[in-house]
Design an enzyme around this catalytic site. Structure first.
Site, PDB file in Angstrom:
ATOM      1  CB  CYS A 192      24.612  23.939 -19.888  1.00  0.00           C
ATOM      2  SG  CYS A 192      23.536  22.862 -18.942  1.00  0.00           S
ATOM      3  NE  ARG A 221      29.844  23.399 -23.381  1.00  0.00           N
ATOM      4  CZ  ARG A 221      30.999  22.862 -22.993  1.00  0.00           C
ATOM      5  NH1 ARG A 221      31.970  22.708 -23.875  1.00  0.00           N
ATOM      6  NH2 ARG A 221      31.198  22.488 -21.753  1.00  0.00           N
ATOM      7  CD1 TRP A 235      22.198  17.028 -22.971  1.00  0.00           C
ATOM      8  CD2 TRP A 235      22.816  16.747 -20.836  1.00  0.00           C
ATOM      9  NE1 TRP A 235      22.206  15.677 -22.711  1.00  0.00           N
ATOM     10  CE2 TRP A 235      22.586  15.475 -21.407  1.00  0.00           C
ATOM     11  CE3 TRP A 235      23.214  16.817 -19.504  1.00  0.00           C
ATOM     12  CZ2 TRP A 235      22.744  14.288 -20.703  1.00  0.00           C
ATOM     13  CZ3 TRP A 235      23.371  15.632 -18.785  1.00  0.00           C
ATOM     14  CH2 TRP A 235      23.143  14.390 -19.378  1.00  0.00           C
ATOM     15  CG  ASN A 295      28.523  23.500 -18.055  1.00  0.00           C
ATOM     16  OD1 ASN A 295      27.834  22.494 -17.948  1.00  0.00           O
ATOM     17  ND2 ASN A 295      29.716  23.490 -18.648  1.00  0.00           N
ATOM     18  N   GLY A 296      27.125  22.680 -14.918  1.00  0.00           N
ATOM     19  CA  GLY A 296      27.667  21.834 -13.862  1.00  0.00           C
ATOM     20  C   GLY A 296      26.566  21.289 -12.979  1.00  0.00           C
ATOM     21  CD  GLU A 324      33.356   5.274 -32.261  1.00  0.00           C
ATOM     22  OE1 GLU A 324      33.125   6.413 -32.708  1.00  0.00           O
ATOM     23  OE2 GLU A 324      33.275   4.990 -31.046  1.00  0.00           O
ATOM     24  CE  LYS A 348      30.089   8.184 -33.237  1.00  0.00           C
ATOM     25  NZ  LYS A 348      31.089   7.730 -32.341  1.00  0.00           N
ATOM     26  CD  GLU A 362      27.444   8.623 -30.138  1.00  0.00           C
ATOM     27  OE1 GLU A 362      27.972   9.164 -29.147  1.00  0.00           O
ATOM     28  OE2 GLU A 362      28.025   8.550 -31.249  1.00  0.00           O
ATOM     29  CG  HIS A 400      30.227 -18.323 -26.702  1.00  0.00           C
ATOM     30  ND1 HIS A 400      30.325 -19.591 -26.165  1.00  0.00           N
ATOM     31  CD2 HIS A 400      31.337 -18.148 -27.469  1.00  0.00           C
ATOM     32  CE1 HIS A 400      31.452 -20.152 -26.575  1.00  0.00           C
ATOM     33  NE2 HIS A 400      32.081 -19.300 -27.361  1.00  0.00           N
ATOM     34  CE  LYS A 416      32.225  16.545 -30.058  1.00  0.00           C
ATOM     35  NZ  LYS A 416      32.191  15.385 -30.940  1.00  0.00           N
TER      36      LYS A 416
END
Length: 613
Positions: free
Chosen positions: A2, A27, A74, A100-101, A486, A490, A493, A509, A608
């Site tokens: 957060c 955040r 968040w 935050n936490g 990567e 992207k 996301e 395979h 983030k």
């Protein structure tokens, strides 16, 4: 994960807090709230949704007051609802908190408080903490800073908090453990932030609050710091290097696109003072100070999460090939719990854009306890990982606001490449001619990234064709396999299209069963020793009517003739190709997401900086 912001001074707090929340919205953005004190009234306004929804909600409210705290969330404990949004009141509504936490032992604490007669309005662990602070204040008959101190001795978990009290209109109490917290020092005023982004507009003087430190901010008085163990600390004021312009979109429609296009300049910043073509050398202070440790390392362990983990994979390929040291790449979340064997002559490299990634920080502490030398690679000056490691290197790419990382990835790969070259030179596992070639080729990368960005309009048109996709496969080999991972990340996301990255040879395979003309396949097929092998893999996909987008080296004809579409990148030595081949994948994901109408900078369910487990 957060964002928290606070202000105490002589200005109206609300505009500062709202602007700060907008700066911190990367955040978390599923709910938001604000608490203000005007005379003796403690007012809390909060709502589900983004900061703009909070502004709308507060339009007809009393928003006066020169002291306040605010929060953008968040969700961890409890769904995104108005009740679960921060700030949270204590039962008497005399105290309000933002957090935050995660409080890990919240259930035990909550049971104890319920037995004491406390009632709860939310599903959050944070409300348990504010109730505990009030309980300590009443039962021990102490002031708010002492009550916070007593409450935190009972807490297990991570937190950055700011606390207001209705009867104390000149006081904010803050504290942190495991979650970031910054205090800005102004003229007779203080600013609070999860990071420096809401502060830089007002002051460049900051204090980075340390673990288990409690900071008492009184209007028109010097701040006071003491530990939970009651040890007083002297504040260490540092100067911010950030500029306000770095936090603006600069004419781009999204931060993500801005940050993609910043890569040539930011990679030059990352290399400035380090890659010297005139002298044919590379300099990293963190390496020079510890060259013996790198020369004599038994092995290197790289620990990271998400995009940083993909950068670490490329670093592993490079260091093993040229420095001939065994390298292991670990997900930080797994590394910290699987009782790893760590030797005192190991080097552990911790990579994190924010420097606050909870799992990576925990991995650092584990490795330190077992005697390893810890080297940090980080973007944010003054963050927790640089302060926890023995040495390290900043990436110097400036604030990255878009939730999907772009410029941080290429900078991390650049730093790992520079580090790998230096280790190889120190161990004499490369020749002087190879060393000079690396220096020259690396110095050309920013310009070549700029040439890739010239393909933006081509990629934007290509993206329109593939918005229909619900699944996508990315293929690469060698250095480009982590790039495939990567690229898939992207796309997932920001466009919500399911995508997976595979080593190209693994197609036969299992994944080849998925191939059809409805399944886009992005193949990274630049010139390398595995080029012919990748071409064969593409043939197999074409034979099954797959739609293939290939990333190829300029002038390529072979794979061009096998592919539905190609995107060309400049030629470079194969080990540096990821710095170029990843850029079209960033742009492709961006434009597909835009075409689908997705929120590119703030994708659903993501934040983030992952500062909680």
């Amino acid at each position: 994960m957060c964002g928290i912001v606070g202000y105490i001074g002589n200005r109206e707090a609300y505009p500062i807090l709202i602007k700060g929340l907008h700066r911190l919205e990367y955040r978390g953005y599923d709910s938001a709230g604000i608490a203000l004190i005007d005379q003796e009234h403690l007012k809390v306004y909060k709502t589900k949704g983004k900061v703009a929804d909070l502004e709308q909600f507060a339009q007809q409210k009393d928003i006066s007051g020169s002291i306040g705290i605010a929060h953008t969330r968040w969700a961890t404990h409890g769904e995104p609802t108005q009740n679960n949004a921060h700030p949270h009141y204590s039962q008497s509504e005399d105290i309000a908190i933002i957090h935050n936490g995660i409080i890990e032992n919240y259930a035990t604490l909550k049971d104890g408080l319920i037995k004491e007669g406390y009632r709860f309005q939310s599903d959050t662990d944070t409300e348990v903490l504010v109730q505990l602070i009030e309980f300590m204040k009443i039962t021990h008959n102490v002031d708010l800073p002492t009550a916070v101190q007593l409450a935190l001795t009972q807490v297990v978990g991570a937190y950055a908090i700011a606390v207001l009290e209705r009867n104390n209109p000149d006081l904010i109490v803050t504290a942190r453990k495991g979650s970031p917290l910054v205090i800005g020092i102004g003229e007779d005023e203080y600013f609070i932030g999860s990071d420096a982004t809401p502060i830089i507009e007002y002051t460049n003087k900051v204090i980075y609050v340390g673990d288990e430190e409690i900071v008492t901010l009184m209007r028109n008085e010097p701040l006071k710091i003491k530990t939970i163990g009651n040890i007083e600390k002297t504040p260490e004021i540092q100067k911010l290097e950030m500029t306000l312009s770095q936090l603006e979109k600069g004419g781009y429609p999204h931060f993500m696109l801005k940050e993609i296009f910043e890569q040539p300049a930011k990679l030059s910043d990352c290399m400035r003072g380090r890659v010297n073509v005139e002298l044919d050398n590379i300099t990293l202070a963190g390496f020079i100070d510890n060259r013996d440790k790198f020369r004599n390392a038994r092995r290197i362990i790289i620990t990271a999460c998400g995009t940083s983990w993909h950068a670490a994979q490329i670093g592993m390929y490079f260091i093993e090939e040229f420095a001939r040291i065994p390298v292991e790449v670990e997900y930080s979340s797994e590394f910290r719990y699987r009782k790893p064997v760590i030797y005192k002559d190991d080097i552990v490299i911790a990579i994190s854009q924010s420097g606050e990634t909870a799992d990576t920080l925990a991995a650092v502490e584990l490795a330190k306890q077992q005697g390893a030398f810890i080297f940090g690679i980080c973007n944010v000056v003054g963050s927790s990982i640089p302060r926890s490691t023995h040495s390290g290197c900043y990436t110097h790419v400036g604030p990255e606001i878009g939730v999907a990382s772009t410029k941080a990835f290429t900078a991390q790969v650049s730093v790992l490449t520079m580090l790998g070259i230096l280790i190889a030179k120190e161990k004499e596992s490369i020749t002087d001619e190879e060393y000079v070639r690396f220096v020259k080729e690396l110095s050309l990368i920013p310009e070549k990234v700029g040439k890739v960005l010239e393909k933006n309009e081509q990629i934007a048109e290509l993206a329109k064709i593939f918005t229909y996709a619900s699944n996508c496969i990315y293929l690469g080999r060698g250095y480009n396999f982590p790039v495939a991972l990567e690229g898939a990340l992207k796309l997932k996301e920001i466009s919500y299209i399911h995508a997976e990255g595979y080593p190209a040879a693994e197609m036969k395979h299992g994944p080849i069963a998925l191939i059809s003309n409805e399944m886009p396949v992005i193949a990274i097929a630049t010139q390398s020793e595995t080029y012919e092998k990748v071409a064969s893999n593409i043939q197999e996909i074409k034979a099954r009517k797959g739609r293939i987008i290939s990333i190829v080296t300029e002038g390529d004809q072979t794979i061009k003739n096998l592919s539905s579409h190609i995107i060309e990148v400049p030629e470079t030595i194969p080990c540096l190709t990821p710095l170029l081949s990843v850029v079209p994948l960033q742009l492709l994901a961006y434009h597909i997401a835009v075409e689908k109408g997705c929120d590119v900078d703030q994708p659903r369910n993501l934040a983030k900086s992952v500062t909680v487990e």
